[in-house]
Scaffold this motif. Structure first.
Motif, PDB file in Angstrom:
ATOM      1  N   VAL A 179      -9.151   5.019   5.806  1.00 43.32           N
ATOM      2  CA  VAL A 179      -8.847   4.900   7.240  1.00 43.32           C
ATOM      3  C   VAL A 179      -7.455   4.310   7.433  1.00 43.32           C
ATOM      4  O   VAL A 179      -6.673   4.782   8.266  1.00 43.32           O
ATOM      5  CB  VAL A 179      -9.930   4.055   7.956  1.00 43.32           C
ATOM      6  CG1 VAL A 179      -9.488   3.673   9.359  1.00 43.32           C
ATOM      7  CG2 VAL A 179     -11.248   4.810   7.994  1.00 43.32           C
ATOM      8  N   SER A 180      -7.119   3.291   6.648  1.00 44.72           N
ATOM      9  CA  SER A 180      -5.797   2.674   6.721  1.00 44.72           C
ATOM     10  C   SER A 180      -4.693   3.681   6.376  1.00 44.72           C
ATOM     11  O   SER A 180      -3.664   3.753   7.053  1.00 44.72           O
ATOM     12  CB  SER A 180      -5.741   1.472   5.772  1.00 44.72           C
ATOM     13  OG  SER A 180      -4.440   0.977   5.644  1.00 44.72           O
ATOM     14  N   ASP A 195      -9.887  -3.551  -0.773  1.00 43.37           N
ATOM     15  CA  ASP A 195     -10.592  -2.829   0.284  1.00 43.37           C
ATOM     16  C   ASP A 195     -11.451  -1.737  -0.324  1.00 43.37           C
ATOM     17  O   ASP A 195     -11.092  -1.144  -1.344  1.00 43.37           O
ATOM     18  CB  ASP A 195      -9.603  -2.170   1.244  1.00 43.37           C
ATOM     19  CG  ASP A 195      -9.009  -3.144   2.239  1.00 43.37           C
ATOM     20  OD1 ASP A 195      -9.530  -4.264   2.357  1.00 43.37           O
ATOM     21  OD2 ASP A 195      -8.028  -2.775   2.906  1.00 43.37           O
ATOM     22  N   GLY A 196     -12.579  -1.456   0.323  1.00 47.70           N
ATOM     23  CA  GLY A 196     -13.412  -0.345  -0.092  1.00 47.70           C
ATOM     24  C   GLY A 196     -12.713   0.976   0.161  1.00 47.70           C
ATOM     25  O   GLY A 196     -11.769   1.061   0.950  1.00 47.70           O
ATOM     26  N   HIS A 197     -13.185   1.999  -0.508  1.00 50.63           N
ATOM     27  CA  HIS A 197     -12.588   3.332  -0.418  1.00 50.63           C
ATOM     28  C   HIS A 197     -12.495   3.817   1.026  1.00 50.63           C
ATOM     29  O   HIS A 197     -11.451   4.300   1.457  1.00 50.63           O
ATOM     30  CB  HIS A 197     -13.415   4.304  -1.264  1.00 50.63           C
ATOM     31  CG  HIS A 197     -12.972   5.716  -1.153  1.00 50.63           C
ATOM     32  ND1 HIS A 197     -13.471   6.564  -0.200  1.00 50.63           N
ATOM     33  CD2 HIS A 197     -12.065   6.425  -1.859  1.00 50.63           C
ATOM     34  CE1 HIS A 197     -12.898   7.745  -0.330  1.00 50.63           C
ATOM     35  NE2 HIS A 197     -12.041   7.695  -1.326  1.00 50.63           N
ATOM     36  N   ASP A 198     -13.580   3.692   1.790  1.00 50.97           N
ATOM     37  CA  ASP A 198     -13.571   4.198   3.167  1.00 50.97           C
ATOM     38  C   ASP A 198     -12.577   3.453   4.043  1.00 50.97           C
ATOM     39  O   ASP A 198     -11.834   4.062   4.813  1.00 50.97           O
ATOM     40  CB  ASP A 198     -14.974   4.113   3.784  1.00 50.97           C
ATOM     41  CG  ASP A 198     -15.939   5.092   3.145  1.00 50.97           C
ATOM     42  OD1 ASP A 198     -15.487   6.054   2.498  1.00 50.97           O
ATOM     43  OD2 ASP A 198     -17.161   4.886   3.285  1.00 50.97           O
ATOM     44  N   ARG A 199     -12.563   2.137   3.913  1.00 50.60           N
ATOM     45  CA  ARG A 199     -11.633   1.329   4.711  1.00 50.60           C
ATOM     46  C   ARG A 199     -10.183   1.658   4.342  1.00 50.60           C
ATOM     47  O   ARG A 199      -9.319   1.757   5.208  1.00 50.60           O
ATOM     48  CB  ARG A 199     -11.946  -0.144   4.497  1.00 50.60           C
ATOM     49  CG  ARG A 199     -11.161  -1.045   5.378  1.00 50.60           C
ATOM     50  CD  ARG A 199     -11.613  -2.466   5.232  1.00 50.60           C
ATOM     51  NE  ARG A 199     -10.781  -3.310   6.049  1.00 50.60           N
ATOM     52  CZ  ARG A 199     -11.019  -4.554   6.309  1.00 50.60           C
ATOM     53  NH1 ARG A 199     -12.081  -5.132   5.817  1.00 50.60           N
ATOM     54  NH2 ARG A 199     -10.209  -5.253   7.057  1.00 50.60           N
ATOM     55  N   LEU A 200      -9.937   1.829   3.059  1.00 47.04           N
ATOM     56  CA  LEU A 200      -8.592   2.158   2.605  1.00 47.04           C
ATOM     57  C   LEU A 200      -8.181   3.544   3.107  1.00 47.04           C
ATOM     58  O   LEU A 200      -7.054   3.741   3.566  1.00 47.04           O
ATOM     59  CB  LEU A 200      -8.541   2.111   1.074  1.00 47.04           C
ATOM     60  CG  LEU A 200      -7.136   2.138   0.496  1.00 47.04           C
ATOM     61  CD1 LEU A 200      -7.054   1.226  -0.709  1.00 47.04           C
ATOM     62  CD2 LEU A 200      -6.725   3.526   0.140  1.00 47.04           C
ATOM     63  N   ARG A 252       0.832  -1.205   0.000  1.00 48.71           N
ATOM     64  CA  ARG A 252       0.000   0.000   0.000  1.00 48.71           C
ATOM     65  C   ARG A 252       0.869   1.258   0.000  1.00 48.71           C
ATOM     66  O   ARG A 252       0.564   2.236  -0.664  1.00 48.71           O
ATOM     67  CB  ARG A 252      -0.948  -0.014   1.194  1.00 48.71           C
ATOM     68  CG  ARG A 252      -1.961   1.099   1.149  1.00 48.71           C
ATOM     69  CD  ARG A 252      -3.156   0.800   1.995  1.00 48.71           C
ATOM     70  NE  ARG A 252      -4.016  -0.161   1.325  1.00 48.71           N
ATOM     71  CZ  ARG A 252      -5.044  -0.773   1.905  1.00 48.71           C
ATOM     72  NH1 ARG A 252      -5.346  -0.533   3.166  1.00 48.71           N
ATOM     73  NH2 ARG A 252      -5.780  -1.635   1.235  1.00 48.71           N
TER      74      ARG A 252
END
Length: 111
Positions: free
Chosen positions: A75-76, A68-73, A31
């Motif tokens: 946050v990461s 991963d979805g946009h929101d989860r990504l 990432r």
């Protein structure tokens, strides 16, 4: 504690020099490699939402559609990857504004 040093080239570009351990840590996470590639193309400042969308697109392409979805990504990136990259001096991340403000070129420091 970081062994990172930074300098500015004659043409005004900011360069961060990383020791081998720091460079390996930075590049170990796929990432973070994707973040560097996106920022290399776009430059800074880059809003977190745009960065997350571009990284998600790269991950979907690489994984054949699943990522991963946009929101989860986002946050990461916000809680893990961008702060670590900022600690290494690779970029400046304004967590309050959710924006990468500056990116530095990387160079391996000869220890």
């Amino acid at each position: 504690m970081s062994q990172t040093t930074s300098r500015t080239t004659d043409d005004g570009r900011a360069v961060v020099e990383l020791g081998a351990d720091e460079r390996y840590e930075l590049l170990a996470a796929e990432r973070r490699r994707a973040v560097l590639a996106v920022l290399d193309e776009r430059g800074a400042p880059t809003p977190l939402d745009e960065l997350a969308e571009a990284v998600a697109a790269r991950e979907r392409e690489r994984a054949g559609g699943s990522a991963d979805g946009h929101d989860r990504l986002a946050v990461s990136l916000h809680h893990v990857h961008l702060p670590r990259m900022a600690d290494l001096g690779v970029l400046d991340y304004d967590a309050g504004a959710n924006r990468v403000d500056a990116v530095r070129a990387l160079r391996e420091r000869s220890d």
